[in-house]
Design a protein around this motif. Structure first.
Motif, PDB file in Angstrom:
ATOM      1  N   THR A   1       0.514  -1.469   0.409  1.00 58.05           N
ATOM      2  CA  THR A   1      -0.308   0.562   0.081  1.00 58.05           C
ATOM      3  C   THR A   1       1.236   1.317   0.139  1.00 58.05           C
ATOM      4  O   THR A   1       0.488   2.717  -0.931  1.00 58.05           O
ATOM      5  N   ASP A   2       2.269   1.407   0.789  1.00 54.43           N
ATOM      6  CA  ASP A   2       2.641   2.103   1.039  1.00 54.43           C
ATOM      7  C   ASP A   2       3.361   2.823   0.107  1.00 54.43           C
ATOM      8  O   ASP A   2       3.691   3.584  -0.719  1.00 54.43           O
ATOM      9  N   LEU A   3       4.021   1.861  -1.130  1.00 53.39           N
ATOM     10  CA  LEU A   3       4.205   1.829  -2.176  1.00 53.39           C
ATOM     11  C   LEU A   3       3.598   2.355  -3.475  1.00 53.39           C
ATOM     12  O   LEU A   3       4.012   3.524  -4.091  1.00 53.39           O
TER      13      LEU A   3
ATOM     14  N   ALA B   1      -3.284  10.522 -12.882  1.00 50.74           N
ATOM     15  CA  ALA B   1      -2.306  10.041 -12.283  1.00 50.74           C
ATOM     16  C   ALA B   1      -3.259  10.229 -10.686  1.00 50.74           C
ATOM     17  O   ALA B   1      -3.018   9.516  -9.557  1.00 50.74           O
ATOM     18  N   MET B   2      -3.711  11.374 -10.931  1.00 52.93           N
ATOM     19  CA  MET B   2      -4.661  11.726  -9.822  1.00 52.93           C
ATOM     20  C   MET B   2      -5.549  10.661  -9.675  1.00 52.93           C
ATOM     21  O   MET B   2      -6.222  10.645  -7.992  1.00 52.93           O
ATOM     22  N   HIS B   3      -6.436  10.659 -10.829  1.00 52.22           N
ATOM     23  CA  HIS B   3      -7.840  10.059 -10.045  1.00 52.22           C
ATOM     24  C   HIS B   3      -7.162   7.902 -10.324  1.00 52.22           C
ATOM     25  O   HIS B   3      -7.668   7.517  -8.993  1.00 52.22           O
ATOM     26  N   SER B   4      -6.056   7.863 -10.239  1.00 48.68           N
ATOM     27  CA  SER B   4      -5.332   6.275  -9.286  1.00 48.68           C
ATOM     28  C   SER B   4      -4.994   7.101  -8.078  1.00 48.68           C
ATOM     29  O   SER B   4      -5.626   6.197  -7.205  1.00 48.68           O
ATOM     30  N   GLN B   5      -5.040   7.806  -7.722  1.00 51.04           N
ATOM     31  CA  GLN B   5      -4.380   8.279  -6.255  1.00 51.04           C
ATOM     32  C   GLN B   5      -5.409   8.295  -5.934  1.00 51.04           C
ATOM     33  O   GLN B   5      -5.421   7.346  -4.435  1.00 51.04           O
ATOM     34  N   HIS B   6      -6.949   8.365  -6.189  1.00 50.19           N
ATOM     35  CA  HIS B   6      -8.193   8.598  -5.411  1.00 50.19           C
ATOM     36  C   HIS B   6      -8.447   7.721  -5.225  1.00 50.19           C
ATOM     37  O   HIS B   6      -9.516   6.874  -4.414  1.00 50.19           O
ATOM     38  N   GLY B   7      -8.145   6.865  -6.805  1.00 49.07           N
ATOM     39  CA  GLY B   7      -9.296   5.351  -6.582  1.00 49.07           C
ATOM     40  C   GLY B   7      -8.841   4.122  -5.202  1.00 49.07           C
ATOM     41  O   GLY B   7      -9.321   4.000  -4.841  1.00 49.07           O
ATOM     42  N   ARG B   8      -7.373   4.334  -4.963  1.00 52.00           N
ATOM     43  CA  ARG B   8      -6.501   4.233  -3.693  1.00 52.00           C
ATOM     44  C   ARG B   8      -6.972   4.102  -2.348  1.00 52.00           C
ATOM     45  O   ARG B   8      -6.922   3.696  -1.780  1.00 52.00           O
ATOM     46  N   LEU B   9      -7.173   6.031  -2.239  1.00 55.54           N
ATOM     47  CA  LEU B   9      -7.330   6.054  -1.175  1.00 55.54           C
ATOM     48  C   LEU B   9      -8.921   5.941  -1.128  1.00 55.54           C
ATOM     49  O   LEU B   9      -9.003   5.789   0.018  1.00 55.54           O
TER      50      LEU B   9
ATOM     51  N   ASN C   1     -10.007   2.918  -1.841  1.00 51.89           N
ATOM     52  CA  ASN C   1      -9.827   0.951  -1.792  1.00 51.89           C
ATOM     53  C   ASN C   1      -9.493   0.852  -0.076  1.00 51.89           C
ATOM     54  O   ASN C   1     -10.092   0.461   1.016  1.00 51.89           O
ATOM     55  N   ARG C   2      -8.403   2.560  -0.064  1.00 50.18           N
ATOM     56  CA  ARG C   2      -8.041   2.218   1.839  1.00 50.18           C
ATOM     57  C   ARG C   2      -8.782   2.867   2.136  1.00 50.18           C
ATOM     58  O   ARG C   2      -8.898   1.636   4.009  1.00 50.18           O
TER      59      ARG C   2
ATOM     60  N   ASP D   1     -11.402  -0.407   3.073  1.00 51.53           N
ATOM     61  CA  ASP D   1     -11.187  -1.288   3.756  1.00 51.53           C
ATOM     62  C   ASP D   1     -11.126  -1.370   5.320  1.00 51.53           C
ATOM     63  O   ASP D   1     -11.223  -1.724   6.673  1.00 51.53           O
ATOM     64  N   LEU D   2     -10.718   0.160   5.876  1.00 49.01           N
ATOM     65  CA  LEU D   2     -10.714   0.550   6.699  1.00 49.01           C
ATOM     66  C   LEU D   2     -12.283   0.352   7.614  1.00 49.01           C
ATOM     67  O   LEU D   2     -12.686  -0.299   8.729  1.00 49.01           O
ATOM     68  N   GLU D   3     -12.753   1.097   6.821  1.00 50.05           N
ATOM     69  CA  GLU D   3     -14.474   0.018   7.334  1.00 50.05           C
ATOM     70  C   GLU D   3     -15.474  -0.668   7.208  1.00 50.05           C
ATOM     71  O   GLU D   3     -15.891  -1.035   8.615  1.00 50.05           O
ATOM     72  N   ALA D   4     -14.366  -1.343   6.701  1.00 46.79           N
ATOM     73  CA  ALA D   4     -14.319  -2.802   6.494  1.00 46.79           C
ATOM     74  C   ALA D   4     -13.815  -3.471   8.405  1.00 46.79           C
ATOM     75  O   ALA D   4     -14.814  -4.346   8.396  1.00 46.79           O
ATOM     76  N   GLN D   5     -13.359  -3.069   8.479  1.00 51.39           N
ATOM     77  CA  GLN D   5     -13.083  -3.753   9.818  1.00 51.39           C
ATOM     78  C   GLN D   5     -13.902  -4.142  10.482  1.00 51.39           C
ATOM     79  O   GLN D   5     -14.081  -2.502  11.444  1.00 51.39           O
ATOM     80  N   PRO D   6     -13.815  -4.677  12.010  1.00 49.21           N
ATOM     81  CA  PRO D   6     -14.338  -4.990  13.154  1.00 49.21           C
ATOM     82  C   PRO D   6     -14.650  -3.857  14.034  1.00 49.21           C
ATOM     83  O   PRO D   6     -13.339  -3.828  14.413  1.00 49.21           O
TER      84      PRO D   6
END
Length: 71
Positions: A20-22, A52-60, A62-63, A66-71
């Motif tokens: 994710t960081d990479l 590039a900004m669209h890709s960056q927004h998509g990754r954000l 997704n993150r 993932d955080l919202e899905a954690q119990p």
């Protein structure tokens, strides 16, 4: 070395974080490179920057998902 046992779950979580960081660094570099290139050739580089900004927004997004899905 610490006395804490390391299991596959811990290693997988660390690997996911590294990837994710990479990916984040790669997208940041894409955005910054596109900004610099835009100074040379405004119109074509603008499209690269927006992608590039669209890709960056998509990754954000997704993150956050993932955080919202954690119990």
């Amino acid at each position: 070395m610490s006395d804490v046992p390391i299991d596959l779950t811990c290693l997988a979580r660390q690997q996911r974080q590294i990837l994710t960081d990479l990916g984040s660094l790669r997208e940041d570099m894409s955005v910054l490179t596109a900004i610099v290139l835009r100074q040379d050739a405004t119109s074509p580089a603008l499209l690269t920057e927006v992608r590039a900004m669209h890709s960056q927004h998509g990754r954000l997004a997704n993150r956050v998902r993932d955080l919202e899905a954690q119990p």
